[in-house]
Structures are given as C-alpha cells and as structure tokens.
Enzyme design. Sequence first.
Site, mmCIF file in Angstrom:
data_model
loop_
_atom_site.group_PDB
_atom_site.id
_atom_site.type_symbol
_atom_site.label_atom_id
_atom_site.label_comp_id
_atom_site.label_asym_id
_atom_site.label_seq_id
_atom_site.Cartn_x
_atom_site.Cartn_y
_atom_site.Cartn_z
ATOM 1 N N ASP A 74 0.833 -1.199 0.000
ATOM 2 C CA ASP A 74 0.000 0.000 0.000
ATOM 3 C C ASP A 74 0.873 1.256 0.000
ATOM 4 O OD1 ASP A 74 -2.741 1.241 0.526
ATOM 5 O OD2 ASP A 74 -1.624 1.989 2.255
ATOM 6 N N GLU A 94 1.671 -0.309 -4.914
ATOM 7 C CA GLU A 94 0.728 0.732 -5.313
ATOM 8 C C GLU A 94 1.495 2.021 -5.598
ATOM 9 O OE1 GLU A 94 -3.197 3.198 -3.745
ATOM 10 O OE2 GLU A 94 -1.703 2.492 -2.316
#
Length: 471
Positions: free
Chosen positions: A185, A222
């Site tokens: 993330d 990401e």
Amino acid sequence: QKDANFASGRNSIVHLFEWKWNDIADECERFLQPQGFGGVQISPPNEYLVADGRPWWERYQPVSYIINTRSGDESAFTDMTRRCNDAGVRIYVDAVINHMTGMNGVGTSGSSADHDGMNYPAVPYGSGDFHSPCEVNNYQDADNVRNCELVGLRDLNQGSDYVRGVLIDYMNHMIDLGVAGFRVDAAKHMSPGDLSVIFSGLKNLNTDYGFADGARPFIYQEVIDLGGEAISKNEYTGFGCVLEFQFGVSLGNAFQGGNQLKNLANWGPEWGLLEGLDAVVFVDNHDNQRTGGSQILTYKNPKPYKMAIAFMLAHPYGTTRIMSSFDFTDNDQGPPQDGSGNLISPGINDDNTCSNGYVCEHRWRQVYGMVGFRNAVEGTQVENWWSNDDNQIAFSRGSQGFVAFTNGGDLNQNLNTGLPAGTYCDVISGELSGGSCTGKSVTVGDNGSADISLGSAEDDGVLAIHVNAKL
C-alpha cells in the site's frame, strides 16, 4: 519478487475485499480452485483503528502488527493460508507499511493509538520513529510525497533501522504463516531505496505450504502514476512489480466509447504502460471504484465493465487482478456488518452469485469463464488480429483460444480463429457442461475459420472460445 508463485495452470488474483478469513478459505475450496484462479488479495490482516461508523478505510490505519481484525485472528488466518494453499490458491497480504493512524483511538485488538503523541505502544513506535509532521500537498516534490503525512496519517520513517526491522519482522511473520506475497500500500509515498532494503530482508516462501525451495515473495506496489508527477512507477520496478493504474484508465475510456477498439492492436508498453513482466493490471480497485473518475469502469456499469475484464484476461499483457466488491452507495460505506460491527459473510446463491450485500464479480460467468480462457491459452501470443477499422475487434491466442468484441454495431463476420476444427462453447454466454454448451456455440472449419456473430443489443459485447471448452 516478480513471480506471483501461482500453482501450475492457474492465473489471476481476486481481491476479496473485506472478506473474513474463514469465508476466504471456504471460497478457495468451493469456487476458486475448480475455476482455476491463482490467488486472493486479502484486506490488511493487522490490527487497525476502530473508526466511527466502521468505514472500509479504517483498515488502512494500522495500530499494531497483531493479526486480529474483523476478518479474524491469527488462528483463523493460518487456517485460511493452509486450506487455500492446499487448494492451489495463493494468499497475498495487503501490507500497510507507510504509516499508522490519522487519529487517536483504539484498535481491533484493543491496543491504543496515540496519534497526537505519536505513540503506538503495541508495536512499539514512538515519536522518533516517524517523519516530522507536514502535509503531502505537492506531487511535483518527491520529498514532500514521501516524507510528509498522507491525509494526516502518521508517516513512518523507513530510513530508520528500527522501523525497517519491525516491518521486515511483520512481513516475515506473514511468510511463516504461508502467504505468497504482498500488495504494498502507498508505495509511492515511500523511498525506493528504503523499500529495496526492506524487501531484501524478507525470507523465502515457506516450503511447508507447497512453495518451491528458494521461492521469493511476490511484491506488487501501489504507485499511482498517470504522468505529470515527480515520482515515476519506473523507480519501483527494480525490486518488484507495480500496479499499473494507466491500464484501467485507458481500457475504461476505450470500452466506454472514448477510443476506438481498433487502437488496442498494440496494447501494452506502447501505450505508456509498464513492461508486462513488471505490471499487475486491473480494470478497477477498491479505491478508484469509489473516486477514480468517469473513465474507471466498475460493477455499476456492467456491460462495458465485463468487456474490459474479458479483454484484460484475453490479452497476454501483465499479471491480472479482479476486483470482488461489496455493494455501496456511499464512498465511505463499510462492508456488510451487523449492529455490533461484526462482518456478515457473503451468501452464495444457486446460480453462483452472492447475496448479503456482496457483488462477487469473480463469480460472474463472464469473469470466471475468462479466467478459464486465460489458463487455456497460457504461453501463447496474440495472433489473427482483425478489426472493422472501428469498434469491432477479434484475435486468437495462438491456436488455443479466440475472442471477439463489438462496441458498436452488429458483428457478423467469417473470421480466422486459429483454432483446430470442431465445435466450441462460448464461455461468455454460457459454458461447457455435461458435454453440451449452455450458451452459444461456434463451429470452426478445417481451415480455422468460423462464422462469428455478436449483436450490439446482446447482454454481452464479447464472445470467447478455447480448446478446454470444445465439444
């Protein structure tokens, strides 16, 4: 760290967003294994903030690395990894390692989060483990993006040996418990140099769960890069794959009529996309299905959405990921839950679809049929490309599969499918079941050609046949 570690003859990661561990284990056994799926991206398994109203985004506010959440505790987690790996389906952890919480509070395991004092005793982290507070507000400045706080979330200093050690220990604990890799993330908000050190500290995968000796965890990061910013996705490909956000924007635009399908003939890096071996690709994800703008296709626009997914799965580019959502009307809305905040399991209907507020796109016939297609054509390239010079296209994958699309007008053509002679079941309108086709069938002649017909008013603007769905 760019190999997804799929079991042989499997492909695609499905994001079972906010599912419970025991429900994922059941889904691996009852559906993902027989349908040929490769793995599951799970929601963050570590303790996170309990936020008012229990929105989905609370899972992206870590309080500690204790495995205890609304999805289950560590024993439920280990039961899931054991059962899914036994079924040949891998588990990928959504690793939230950029930051901690954006407010004070208590976590899902009862630990305290002192945002104001920068103190997370269950880790433990103190003020010396964070970057000095400042706001991420200038995407033309890489230092601002990486060393300030994203929407007020306390920003960990991954340059610190102590913080690196904590994160490596957490990820290695997940590897011990049988996971195959990590979705990282907010990787754009961390330094590539720091991430390289952290990932190099990870163990090989645990052979007790069926992984090969020396197998490395799959890393996919990401990094939202749609151009025009200081930070490039290419800074992160040296030590893992990157989630290619431009993919869904460009495909969504095309299948909504903003670009002619004929232009997809050179789909891939020539479109400004990453090299295929570096890319994890998707039509939508849990963020941009809410706030991604009009070019992002989601379950709420089903016909072009299914066509875009079919194109993604039919084309050899990238490692593919499929979104499996819960239904929402409000962007902050959390997953299906009872009055006490406990997650409600998806119900499974007789026709394979889900109930109890879950969309389960991965259970749509048009989606799982194309996962089967991708498995059937593994190792082949795009051949026999055809277009009507507008919004109708078709191509084969070697001599293993053939797909046709119309995004405008009725398609009625005799086309070269590249396939051996015989009768094949369309895996979009139906499937091969008990020796017959439940949907359309296509007859291929000795020369590989077939009459292909696809009406613009049909439910689906795509037709797909492959050698594993041949009568």
